[in-house]
Design a protein around this motif. Structure first.
Motif, PDB file in Angstrom:
ATOM      1  N   ALA A   1      39.068  28.144  -3.443  1.00 28.69           N
ATOM      2  CA  ALA A   1      38.401  26.841  -3.368  1.00 28.69           C
ATOM      3  C   ALA A   1      39.305  25.738  -3.904  1.00 28.69           C
ATOM      4  CB  ALA A   1      37.114  26.875  -4.165  1.00 28.69           C
ATOM      5  N   PRO A   2      39.244  24.539  -3.304  1.00 30.04           N
ATOM      6  CA  PRO A   2      40.007  23.427  -3.886  1.00 30.04           C
ATOM      7  C   PRO A   2      39.576  23.213  -5.330  1.00 30.04           C
ATOM      8  CG  PRO A   2      39.170  22.832  -1.734  1.00 30.04           C
ATOM      9  CD  PRO A   2      38.536  24.153  -2.096  1.00 30.04           C
ATOM     10  N   PRO A   3      40.512  23.095  -6.252  1.00 34.05           N
ATOM     11  CA  PRO A   3      40.152  22.972  -7.669  1.00 34.05           C
ATOM     12  C   PRO A   3      39.550  21.608  -7.972  1.00 34.05           C
ATOM     13  CG  PRO A   3      42.501  22.708  -7.371  1.00 34.05           C
ATOM     14  CD  PRO A   3      41.949  23.085  -6.033  1.00 34.05           C
ATOM     15  N   GLU A   4      38.675  21.584  -8.928  1.00 33.10           N
ATOM     16  CA  GLU A   4      38.078  20.337  -9.404  1.00 33.10           C
ATOM     17  C   GLU A   4      38.780  19.941 -10.700  1.00 33.10           C
ATOM     18  OE1 GLU A   4      35.790  18.339  -8.188  1.00 33.10           O
ATOM     19  OE2 GLU A   4      35.183  19.535  -6.457  1.00 33.10           O
ATOM     20  N   PRO A   5      39.448  18.791 -10.716  1.00 27.22           N
ATOM     21  CA  PRO A   5      40.079  18.359 -11.966  1.00 27.22           C
ATOM     22  C   PRO A   5      39.040  18.156 -13.068  1.00 27.22           C
ATOM     23  CG  PRO A   5      40.883  17.067 -10.107  1.00 27.22           C
ATOM     24  CD  PRO A   5      39.713  17.872  -9.613  1.00 27.22           C
ATOM     25  N   ILE A   6      39.420  18.490 -14.283  1.00 30.36           N
ATOM     26  CA  ILE A   6      38.562  18.297 -15.452  1.00 30.36           C
ATOM     27  C   ILE A   6      39.236  17.253 -16.339  1.00 30.36           C
ATOM     28  CG2 ILE A   6      37.578  19.404 -17.500  1.00 30.36           C
ATOM     29  CD1 ILE A   6      37.593  22.030 -15.898  1.00 30.36           C
ATOM     30  N   PHE A   7      38.436  16.302 -16.846  1.00 30.72           N
ATOM     31  CA  PHE A   7      38.995  15.188 -17.607  1.00 30.72           C
ATOM     32  C   PHE A   7      38.438  15.174 -19.020  1.00 30.72           C
ATOM     33  CE2 PHE A   7      38.831  14.193 -13.116  1.00 30.72           C
ATOM     34  CZ  PHE A   7      40.169  13.900 -12.868  1.00 30.72           C
ATOM     35  N   ARG A   8      39.273  14.762 -19.960  1.00 28.96           N
ATOM     36  CA  ARG A   8      38.868  14.783 -21.369  1.00 28.96           C
ATOM     37  C   ARG A   8      37.976  13.598 -21.714  1.00 28.96           C
ATOM     38  NH1 ARG A   8      44.107  13.232 -21.026  1.00 28.96           N
ATOM     39  NH2 ARG A   8      44.655  11.201 -21.898  1.00 28.96           N
ATOM     40  N   ASP A   9      38.037  12.522 -20.901  1.00 24.47           N
ATOM     41  CA  ASP A   9      37.205  11.346 -21.179  1.00 24.47           C
ATOM     42  C   ASP A   9      37.005  10.539 -19.904  1.00 24.47           C
ATOM     43  OD1 ASP A   9      39.571   9.725 -20.846  1.00 24.47           O
ATOM     44  OD2 ASP A   9      40.087  10.150 -22.936  1.00 24.47           O
ATOM     45  N   THR A  10      36.133   9.542 -20.007  1.00 27.05           N
ATOM     46  CA  THR A  10      35.789   8.724 -18.843  1.00 27.05           C
ATOM     47  C   THR A  10      36.996   7.944 -18.330  1.00 27.05           C
ATOM     48  OG1 THR A  10      33.530   8.500 -19.663  1.00 27.05           O
ATOM     49  CG2 THR A  10      34.232   6.932 -17.991  1.00 27.05           C
ATOM     50  N   GLU A  11      37.819   7.434 -19.217  1.00 25.70           N
ATOM     51  CA  GLU A  11      38.983   6.643 -18.786  1.00 25.70           C
ATOM     52  C   GLU A  11      39.959   7.487 -17.971  1.00 25.70           C
ATOM     53  OE1 GLU A  11      41.382   3.775 -17.749  1.00 25.70           O
ATOM     54  OE2 GLU A  11      39.428   3.459 -18.679  1.00 25.70           O
ATOM     55  N   SER A  12      40.175   8.749 -18.400  1.00 25.01           N
ATOM     56  CA  SER A  12      41.059   9.636 -17.638  1.00 25.01           C
ATOM     57  C   SER A  12      40.504   9.879 -16.242  1.00 25.01           C
ATOM     58  CB  SER A  12      41.211  10.980 -18.360  1.00 25.01           C
ATOM     59  OG  SER A  12      41.808  10.805 -19.609  1.00 25.01           O
ATOM     60  N   ARG A  13      39.196  10.069 -16.165  1.00 26.46           N
ATOM     61  CA  ARG A  13      38.553  10.278 -14.860  1.00 26.46           C
ATOM     62  C   ARG A  13      38.691   9.039 -13.976  1.00 26.46           C
ATOM     63  NH1 ARG A  13      35.530  13.369 -11.867  1.00 26.46           N
ATOM     64  NH2 ARG A  13      33.920  12.490 -10.533  1.00 26.46           N
ATOM     65  N   MET A  14      38.499   7.860 -14.570  1.00 22.98           N
ATOM     66  CA  MET A  14      38.609   6.618 -13.802  1.00 22.98           C
ATOM     67  C   MET A  14      40.047   6.408 -13.315  1.00 22.98           C
ATOM     68  SD  MET A  14      35.580   5.655 -13.531  1.00 22.98           S
ATOM     69  CE  MET A  14      35.934   4.143 -12.640  1.00 22.98           C
ATOM     70  N   THR A  15      41.027   6.748 -14.134  1.00 26.08           N
ATOM     71  CA  THR A  15      42.430   6.653 -13.708  1.00 26.08           C
ATOM     72  C   THR A  15      42.683   7.558 -12.509  1.00 26.08           C
ATOM     73  OG1 THR A  15      43.170   6.108 -15.940  1.00 26.08           O
ATOM     74  CG2 THR A  15      44.833   6.980 -14.423  1.00 26.08           C
TER      75      THR A  15
END
Length: 200
Positions: free
Chosen positions: A45-59
């Motif tokens: 399956a295509p991997p889902e990135p995991i982010f440590r915080d909201t700003e990292s996800r928004m970037t």
């Protein structure tokens, strides 16, 4: 390190319209590299990135939107483009590589063609040589046309070569291409890398 003049660089980039690389040499692998390649076969399956915080996800989401626009001519279908970019991001980060470098390498290697095959038999986006599947005991080169498998193999192989060259990007890229110490391939990748820069 001197870069090619624009006329030669353009020639190198035009040469990338063909699948031209794949001169990697078969050599003994560290257990960690062998294990990472083995894991690529098992993960579908295509991997889902995991982010440590909201700003990292928004970037990441800003990067995804920007890269999607740039890649639209090569991959017109949004879902395919999204899964490709998501997987490049994930596999590059997983291997400790700069995402722009991986995108530049893919541009030069296959021009973003999933089923590209070079004259020496290298396959897929990152032009992985079939012997890599034999090295880990599977032996099915057809798996190199699976997006995540190809991108993981390519990223792990590039990381391996950069480690072998103690972080020297010029030499590591040359080793990836089988042209270690020669300028055209590293210069082409580094030139293509600029197309995928992202300021955030």
């Amino acid at each position: 390190m001197c870069l090619l003049p624009p006329s030669l660089l353009l020639g190198s980039l035009l040469f990338s319209e063909q699948a031209s690389a794949g001169g990697q040499l078969e050599e003994p692998l560290a257990d960690a590299v062998r294990n990472a390649l083995s894991a690529a076969i098992a993960s579908q399956a295509p991997p889902e990135p995991i982010f440590r915080d909201t700003e990292s996800r928004m970037t990441y989401l800003r990067w995804l939107g920007t890269m999607s626009t740039r890649l639209a001519k090569k991959k017109p279908e949004w879902q395919i483009r999204k899964e490709f970019l998501q997987t490049v991001w994930y596999e590059a980060k997983r291997a400790g590589l700069d995402v722009t470098l991986v995108m530049g390498l893919i541009q030069v290697e296959s021009n973003f063609r999933k089923f590209a095959v070079s004259p020496v038999g290298a396959r897929g986006y990152m032009q992985v040589m079939p012997f890599w599947t034999r090295v880990i005991g599977d032996g099915d080169p057809g798996k190199l046309f699976h997006m995540q498998t190809n991108l993981r193999f390519g990223c792990v192989i590039l990381r391996h070569y950069l480690d072998r060259e103690r972080g020297d990007l010029f030499m590591g890229l040359g080793r990836y291409n089988g042209s270690r110490g020669k300028a055209p391939y590293p210069n082409a990748v580094l030139g293509a890398r600029r197309n995928w820069e992202f300021s955030g």
